[in-house]
Design a protein around this motif. Structure first.
Motif, PDB file in Angstrom:
ATOM      1  N   ALA A 170       0.861  -1.172   0.000  1.00  0.00           N
ATOM      2  CA  ALA A 170       0.000   0.000   0.000  1.00  0.00           C
ATOM      3  C   ALA A 170       0.902   1.228   0.000  1.00  0.00           C
ATOM      4  O   ALA A 170       2.026   1.186   0.504  1.00  0.00           O
ATOM      5  N   MET A 171       0.401   2.321  -0.569  1.00  0.00           N
ATOM      6  CA  MET A 171       1.198   3.537  -0.660  1.00  0.00           C
ATOM      7  C   MET A 171       0.425   4.708  -0.070  1.00  0.00           C
ATOM      8  O   MET A 171      -0.801   4.772  -0.181  1.00  0.00           O
ATOM      9  N   GLY A 172       1.172   5.601   0.527  1.00  0.00           N
ATOM     10  CA  GLY A 172       0.542   6.779   1.110  1.00  0.00           C
ATOM     11  C   GLY A 172       1.312   8.041   0.769  1.00  0.00           C
ATOM     12  O   GLY A 172       2.503   7.990   0.458  1.00  0.00           O
ATOM     13  N   TRP A 173       0.591   9.148   0.800  1.00  0.00           N
ATOM     14  CA  TRP A 173       1.203  10.473   0.695  1.00  0.00           C
ATOM     15  C   TRP A 173       0.938  11.216   2.005  1.00  0.00           C
ATOM     16  O   TRP A 173      -0.201  11.213   2.510  1.00  0.00           O
ATOM     17  N   PHE A 174       1.967  11.825   2.524  1.00  0.00           N
ATOM     18  CA  PHE A 174       1.882  12.642   3.727  1.00  0.00           C
ATOM     19  C   PHE A 174       2.527  13.994   3.422  1.00  0.00           C
ATOM     20  O   PHE A 174       3.243  14.137   2.434  1.00  0.00           O
ATOM     21  N   ARG A 175       2.283  14.955   4.285  1.00  0.00           N
ATOM     22  CA  ARG A 175       2.922  16.260   4.097  1.00  0.00           C
ATOM     23  C   ARG A 175       3.266  16.856   5.455  1.00  0.00           C
ATOM     24  O   ARG A 175       2.639  16.542   6.466  1.00  0.00           O
ATOM     25  N   GLN A 176       4.263  17.732   5.417  1.00  0.00           N
ATOM     26  CA  GLN A 176       4.686  18.393   6.647  1.00  0.00           C
ATOM     27  C   GLN A 176       5.002  19.843   6.333  1.00  0.00           C
ATOM     28  O   GLN A 176       5.906  20.138   5.534  1.00  0.00           O
ATOM     29  N   ALA A 226       5.165   7.088   1.010  1.00  0.00           N
ATOM     30  CA  ALA A 226       5.523   6.037   1.945  1.00  0.00           C
ATOM     31  C   ALA A 226       4.904   4.718   1.492  1.00  0.00           C
ATOM     32  O   ALA A 226       3.845   4.715   0.854  1.00  0.00           O
ATOM     33  N   ALA A 227       5.563   3.623   1.857  1.00  0.00           N
ATOM     34  CA  ALA A 227       5.094   2.285   1.513  1.00  0.00           C
ATOM     35  C   ALA A 227       4.892   1.476   2.785  1.00  0.00           C
ATOM     36  O   ALA A 227       5.714   1.539   3.708  1.00  0.00           O
ATOM     37  N   GLY A 228       3.811   0.704   2.799  1.00  0.00           N
ATOM     38  CA  GLY A 228       3.531  -0.123   3.966  1.00  0.00           C
ATOM     39  C   GLY A 228       2.620  -1.280   3.610  1.00  0.00           C
ATOM     40  O   GLY A 228       2.198  -1.435   2.467  1.00  0.00           O
ATOM     41  N   ALA A 229       2.317  -2.067   4.602  1.00  0.00           N
ATOM     42  CA  ALA A 229       1.519  -3.267   4.362  1.00  0.00           C
ATOM     43  C   ALA A 229       0.042  -2.938   4.121  1.00  0.00           C
ATOM     44  O   ALA A 229      -0.652  -3.665   3.401  1.00  0.00           O
ATOM     45  N   HIS A 230      -0.421  -1.858   4.733  1.00  0.00           N
ATOM     46  CA  HIS A 230      -1.836  -1.517   4.646  1.00  0.00           C
ATOM     47  C   HIS A 230      -2.011  -0.030   4.367  1.00  0.00           C
ATOM     48  O   HIS A 230      -1.252   0.792   4.882  1.00  0.00           O
ATOM     49  N   ALA A 231      -3.001   0.313   3.559  1.00  0.00           N
ATOM     50  CA  ALA A 231      -3.340   1.718   3.351  1.00  0.00           C
ATOM     51  C   ALA A 231      -3.912   2.265   4.652  1.00  0.00           C
ATOM     52  O   ALA A 231      -4.896   1.734   5.168  1.00  0.00           O
ATOM     53  N   SER A 232      -3.272   3.288   5.173  1.00  0.00           N
ATOM     54  CA  SER A 232      -3.613   3.739   6.518  1.00  0.00           C
ATOM     55  C   SER A 232      -3.418   5.238   6.640  1.00  0.00           C
ATOM     56  O   SER A 232      -2.634   5.845   5.913  1.00  0.00           O
ATOM     57  N   ILE A 257      -3.503   4.554  -0.916  1.00  0.00           N
ATOM     58  CA  ILE A 257      -4.063   3.659  -1.931  1.00  0.00           C
ATOM     59  C   ILE A 257      -3.610   2.241  -1.631  1.00  0.00           C
ATOM     60  O   ILE A 257      -2.466   2.023  -1.221  1.00  0.00           O
ATOM     61  N   ASN A 258      -4.503   1.284  -1.817  1.00  0.00           N
ATOM     62  CA  ASN A 258      -4.120  -0.092  -1.518  1.00  0.00           C
ATOM     63  C   ASN A 258      -3.277  -0.664  -2.659  1.00  0.00           C
ATOM     64  O   ASN A 258      -3.021  -0.004  -3.657  1.00  0.00           O
ATOM     65  N   TRP A 259      -2.854  -1.921  -2.521  1.00  0.00           N
ATOM     66  CA  TRP A 259      -1.889  -2.487  -3.454  1.00  0.00           C
ATOM     67  C   TRP A 259      -2.413  -2.530  -4.884  1.00  0.00           C
ATOM     68  O   TRP A 259      -1.647  -2.351  -5.832  1.00  0.00           O
ATOM     69  N   SER A 260      -3.711  -2.728  -5.051  1.00  0.00           N
ATOM     70  CA  SER A 260      -4.261  -2.878  -6.402  1.00  0.00           C
ATOM     71  C   SER A 260      -4.724  -1.554  -6.997  1.00  0.00           C
ATOM     72  O   SER A 260      -4.977  -1.479  -8.202  1.00  0.00           O
ATOM     73  N   GLY A 261      -4.864  -0.547  -6.151  1.00  0.00           N
ATOM     74  CA  GLY A 261      -5.423   0.723  -6.610  1.00  0.00           C
ATOM     75  C   GLY A 261      -6.935   0.770  -6.512  1.00  0.00           C
ATOM     76  O   GLY A 261      -7.551   1.775  -6.860  1.00  0.00           O
ATOM     77  N   GLY A 262      -7.528  -0.301  -6.011  1.00  0.00           N
ATOM     78  CA  GLY A 262      -8.975  -0.362  -5.953  1.00  0.00           C
ATOM     79  C   GLY A 262      -9.595   0.431  -4.820  1.00  0.00           C
ATOM     80  O   GLY A 262     -10.793   0.739  -4.855  1.00  0.00           O
ATOM     81  N   ASN A 263      -8.806   0.735  -3.818  1.00  0.00           N
ATOM     82  CA  ASN A 263      -9.306   1.501  -2.670  1.00  0.00           C
ATOM     83  C   ASN A 263      -8.398   2.696  -2.414  1.00  0.00           C
ATOM     84  O   ASN A 263      -7.174   2.555  -2.370  1.00  0.00           O
ATOM     85  N   GLU A 310       2.228   2.985  10.314  1.00  0.00           N
ATOM     86  CA  GLU A 310       1.897   1.820   9.505  1.00  0.00           C
ATOM     87  C   GLU A 310       2.800   1.685   8.284  1.00  0.00           C
ATOM     88  O   GLU A 310       2.751   0.681   7.586  1.00  0.00           O
ATOM     89  N   TYR A 311       3.618   2.716   8.034  1.00  0.00           N
ATOM     90  CA  TYR A 311       4.457   2.713   6.833  1.00  0.00           C
ATOM     91  C   TYR A 311       5.901   2.437   7.200  1.00  0.00           C
ATOM     92  O   TYR A 311       6.442   3.017   8.139  1.00  0.00           O
ATOM     93  N   ASN A 312       6.524   1.557   6.435  1.00  0.00           N
ATOM     94  CA  ASN A 312       7.878   1.120   6.730  1.00  0.00           C
ATOM     95  C   ASN A 312       8.950   1.888   5.967  1.00  0.00           C
ATOM     96  O   ASN A 312      10.089   1.969   6.408  1.00  0.00           O
ATOM     97  N   TYR A 313       8.589   2.392   4.793  1.00  0.00           N
ATOM     98  CA  TYR A 313       9.567   3.023   3.916  1.00  0.00           C
ATOM     99  C   TYR A 313       9.072   4.414   3.521  1.00  0.00           C
ATOM    100  O   TYR A 313       7.888   4.611   3.233  1.00  0.00           O
ATOM    101  N   TRP A 314      10.013   5.349   3.478  1.00  0.00           N
ATOM    102  CA  TRP A 314       9.699   6.746   3.194  1.00  0.00           C
ATOM    103  C   TRP A 314      10.661   7.309   2.158  1.00  0.00           C
ATOM    104  O   TRP A 314      11.840   6.949   2.119  1.00  0.00           O
ATOM    105  N   GLY A 315      10.127   8.219   1.340  1.00  0.00           N
ATOM    106  CA  GLY A 315      10.982   8.963   0.435  1.00  0.00           C
ATOM    107  C   GLY A 315      11.591  10.168   1.139  1.00  0.00           C
ATOM    108  O   GLY A 315      11.334  10.404   2.320  1.00  0.00           O
TER     109      GLY A 315
END
Length: 122
Positions: free
Chosen positions: A33-39, A97-103, A51-57, A108-113
């Motif tokens: 799953a991928m997320g966008w955050f801002r600061q 960010a990338a993680g196991a679940h869209a959150s 967004i979830n892994w498939s893009g469906g949610n 919940e995210y393990n990897y960040w740009g």
């Protein structure tokens, strides 16, 4: 291991648009799953969209709902954030960010740009 690199930030006038991209390395991008955050300066990092892994949610913060659209292309290992009707309060460094679940939650995210700056002038 996933490495994420954001691009597409810049300076735009209020009411304008930008499209952010986040390119991921590794063969397992489609399983995350991928997320966008801002600061913004002096503020905590906040959820923008996911967004979830498939893009469906997809999920959005109330502050961007109807203006921003998250999407992904698993064939290109890339996630996008289309930002329309930008406001000065959208000014921030944007992170993917990338993680196991869209959150909504950062933890919940393990990897960040490294982030990309978006500045909206009034």
């Amino acid at each position: 291991q996933v490495q994420l690199v954001e691009s597409g930030g810049g300076l735009v006038q209020a009411g304008g648009s930008l499209r952010l991209s986040c390119a991921a390395s590794g063969r397992t991008f489609s399983s995350y799953a991928m997320g966008w955050f801002r600061q913004a300066p002096g503020k905590e990092r906040e959820f923008v969209a996911a967004i979830n892994w498939s893009g469906g949610n997809t999920y959005y913060a109330d502050s961007v709902k109807g203006r921003f659209t998250i999407s992904r292309d698993n064939a290109k290992n890339t996630v996008y954030l289309q930002m329309n009707s930008l406001k000065p309060e959208d000014t921030a460094v944007y992170y993917c960010a990338a993680g196991a679940h869209a959150s909504w939650y950062l933890d919940e995210y393990n990897y960040w740009g490294q982030g990309t700056q978006v500045t909206v002038s009034s």
